[in-house]
Design a protein around this motif. Structure first.
Motif, PDB file in Angstrom:
ATOM      1  N   ALA A  24       0.842  -1.200   0.000  1.00  0.00           N
ATOM      2  CA  ALA A  24       0.000   0.000   0.000  1.00  0.00           C
ATOM      3  C   ALA A  24       0.874   1.247   0.000  1.00  0.00           C
ATOM      4  O   ALA A  24       0.513   2.277  -0.574  1.00  0.00           O
ATOM      5  CB  ALA A  24      -0.929   0.004   1.202  1.00  0.00           C
ATOM      6  N   ALA A  25       2.040   1.138   0.629  1.00  0.00           N
ATOM      7  CA  ALA A  25       2.960   2.271   0.682  1.00  0.00           C
ATOM      8  C   ALA A  25       3.276   2.750  -0.721  1.00  0.00           C
ATOM      9  O   ALA A  25       3.285   3.954  -0.995  1.00  0.00           O
ATOM     10  CB  ALA A  25       4.237   1.885   1.411  1.00  0.00           C
ATOM     11  N   ALA A  27       1.427   2.478  -3.356  1.00  0.00           N
ATOM     12  CA  ALA A  27       0.249   3.127  -3.938  1.00  0.00           C
ATOM     13  C   ALA A  27       0.081   4.543  -3.408  1.00  0.00           C
ATOM     14  O   ALA A  27       0.013   5.498  -4.182  1.00  0.00           O
ATOM     15  CB  ALA A  27      -1.001   2.303  -3.649  1.00  0.00           C
ATOM     16  N   VAL A  28       0.026   4.690  -2.097  1.00  0.00           N
ATOM     17  CA  VAL A  28      -0.264   6.013  -1.544  1.00  0.00           C
ATOM     18  C   VAL A  28       0.926   6.962  -1.628  1.00  0.00           C
ATOM     19  O   VAL A  28       0.766   8.170  -1.484  1.00  0.00           O
ATOM     20  CB  VAL A  28      -0.803   5.949  -0.085  1.00  0.00           C
ATOM     21  N   ALA A  29       2.111   6.408  -1.894  1.00  0.00           N
ATOM     22  CA  ALA A  29       3.278   7.272  -2.050  1.00  0.00           C
ATOM     23  C   ALA A  29       3.054   8.244  -3.208  1.00  0.00           C
ATOM     24  O   ALA A  29       3.586   9.346  -3.210  1.00  0.00           O
ATOM     25  CB  ALA A  29       4.530   6.438  -2.286  1.00  0.00           C
ATOM     26  N   LEU A  31       0.679  10.008  -3.639  1.00  0.00           N
ATOM     27  CA  LEU A  31       0.053  11.215  -3.112  1.00  0.00           C
ATOM     28  C   LEU A  31       1.101  12.208  -2.663  1.00  0.00           C
ATOM     29  O   LEU A  31       0.811  13.378  -2.449  1.00  0.00           O
ATOM     30  CB  LEU A  31      -0.840  10.885  -1.919  1.00  0.00           C
ATOM     31  N   GLY A  32       2.320  11.727  -2.468  1.00  0.00           N
ATOM     32  CA  GLY A  32       3.381  12.611  -1.983  1.00  0.00           C
ATOM     33  C   GLY A  32       3.091  13.133  -0.595  1.00  0.00           C
ATOM     34  O   GLY A  32       3.509  14.227  -0.241  1.00  0.00           O
ATOM     35  N   ALA A  33       2.359  12.382   0.201  1.00  0.00           N
ATOM     36  CA  ALA A  33       1.993  12.841   1.542  1.00  0.00           C
ATOM     37  C   ALA A  33       3.150  12.646   2.511  1.00  0.00           C
ATOM     38  O   ALA A  33       3.126  11.788   3.369  1.00  0.00           O
ATOM     39  CB  ALA A  33       0.755  12.112   2.037  1.00  0.00           C
TER      40      ALA A  33
ATOM     41  N   THR B  16       3.258   5.180   6.133  1.00  0.00           N
ATOM     42  CA  THR B  16       2.135   4.697   5.328  1.00  0.00           C
ATOM     43  C   THR B  16       0.829   4.830   6.099  1.00  0.00           C
ATOM     44  O   THR B  16      -0.187   5.259   5.553  1.00  0.00           O
ATOM     45  CB  THR B  16       2.359   3.231   4.918  1.00  0.00           C
ATOM     46  N   GLN B  19      -0.221   8.349   5.998  1.00  0.00           N
ATOM     47  CA  GLN B  19      -0.728   8.709   4.670  1.00  0.00           C
ATOM     48  C   GLN B  19      -2.145   8.200   4.455  1.00  0.00           C
ATOM     49  O   GLN B  19      -2.986   8.893   3.891  1.00  0.00           O
ATOM     50  CB  GLN B  19       0.200   8.160   3.576  1.00  0.00           C
ATOM     51  N   PHE B  43      -3.632   4.784  -8.218  1.00  0.00           N
ATOM     52  CA  PHE B  43      -3.327   3.765  -7.198  1.00  0.00           C
ATOM     53  C   PHE B  43      -3.326   2.391  -7.842  1.00  0.00           C
ATOM     54  O   PHE B  43      -4.172   2.076  -8.660  1.00  0.00           O
ATOM     55  CB  PHE B  43      -4.425   3.729  -6.119  1.00  0.00           C
ATOM     56  N   SER B  44      -2.387   1.575  -7.422  1.00  0.00           N
ATOM     57  CA  SER B  44      -2.487   0.174  -7.810  1.00  0.00           C
ATOM     58  C   SER B  44      -2.290  -0.650  -6.556  1.00  0.00           C
ATOM     59  O   SER B  44      -1.670  -0.191  -5.599  1.00  0.00           O
ATOM     60  CB  SER B  44      -1.432  -0.173  -8.859  1.00  0.00           C
ATOM     61  N   LEU B  54      -7.474  -0.650  -2.427  1.00  0.00           N
ATOM     62  CA  LEU B  54      -6.887   0.508  -3.105  1.00  0.00           C
ATOM     63  C   LEU B  54      -7.156   0.452  -4.606  1.00  0.00           C
ATOM     64  O   LEU B  54      -7.445   1.469  -5.236  1.00  0.00           O
ATOM     65  CB  LEU B  54      -5.379   0.571  -2.842  1.00  0.00           C
TER      66      LEU B  54
END
Lengths: 65, 206
Positions: A24-25, A27-29, A31-33, B16, B19, B43-44, B54
């Protein structure tokens, strides 16, 4: 102020891996959060703590959401 | 202020988590704009349940435009008299808004140095606000740098007792199209958090 030397549970880290958090990291990376750099906290007076809208605005500004 | 928890000092899994909390917070307090939607569309996911959630969210983000999602947000969360779902801890735990759980939350916010902004219409026990607070506690960005036991107490007190029921309701809401996979992600993630915090509890007991 908490430092990050609190030992993290290896079990916990393993568990997150199994749960798919590692993937998941990736994927959400996108977002640049990035966690807010320390100066964001500095911008808020200690006595007041953070104010939610400023927090949110600042957070997303820095996160490039 | 010490240069306490900068990016490098936060473990990858905690980044993570922050986020995902930040994403949920953002999506639950307002509809996403085109920019965020485009990022979500990319997203993948892997084969894990979380990865699938996701991927489902990405597929939905690709299909819908921001105006459509703004309308949906209005129907699901706000409505005419009230929305389809009531995203407040107090409502879920007591059947009423502005009751004891909100008072308890305000007490904990004060202890953690979290202050509500003027002009925010929602009570602080809104699920989106709680997700934002968790993100802030994890990254330590707001003077309230919180180690795992502090995070766990906050989570156990204000999120764990009701968030799964809320996300199940959101997932089933009649008008939820975009918010169905958002709820799916929320439900899965909160369930992971519940299990992970239980491990912290075991460590502390050991």
């Amino acid at each position: 102020m908490t430092d990050n030397k609190t030992p993290k549970s290896p079990t916990r880290r393993e568990f997150f891996k199994t749960a798919g958090l590692g993937a998941a990291a990736g994927a959400v990376a996108g977002l640049g959060a990035e966690p807010v750099p320390a100066q964001a906290a500095d911008a808020v007076p200690e006595s007041q703590g953070y104010r939610e809208t400023e927090h949110v605005k600042r957070y997303y500004e820095l996160s490039k959401f | 202020m010490q240069p306490d928890r900068s990016t490098q000092q936060i473990a990858e899994e905690d980044q993570t988590r922050a986020q995902i909390y930040a994403l949920l917070g953002r999506l639950l307090t307002s509809a996403p704009d085109a920019d965020l939607l485009a990022k979500m569309a990319a997203f993948s996911g892997d084969e894990s349940e979380l990865g699938q959630a996701l991927a489902a969210l990405a597929a939905t983000a690709r299909k819908l435009d921001p105006a459509r999602i703004r309308d949906e947000y209005q129907d699901v969360f706000i409505g005419v008299a009230r929305g389809e779902v009531m995203p407040y801890a107090s409502y879920y735990l007591t059947g009423f808004l502005h009751s004891k759980p909100l008072a308890n939350l305000r007490g904990d916010m004060a202890r953690l140095g979290i202050v509500r902004a003027d002009g925010v219409p929602n009570p602080e026990d809104h699920i989106g606000s709680l997700c934002e607070m968790m993100a802030g506690l994890i990254t330590g960005a707001f003077d309230a740098a919180a180690d795992l036991p502090v995070q766990r107490r906050f989570f156990d007190a204000h999120i764990a007792p009701w968030a799964l029921r809320f996300f199940a309701d959101l997932e089933a809401a009649k008008n939820a199209v975009f918010y169905m996979p958002v709820a799916g992600l929320g439900r899965l993630f909160i369930d992971i958090e519940i299990q992970a915090f239980a491990l912290v509890a075991q460590d502390q007991a050991a």
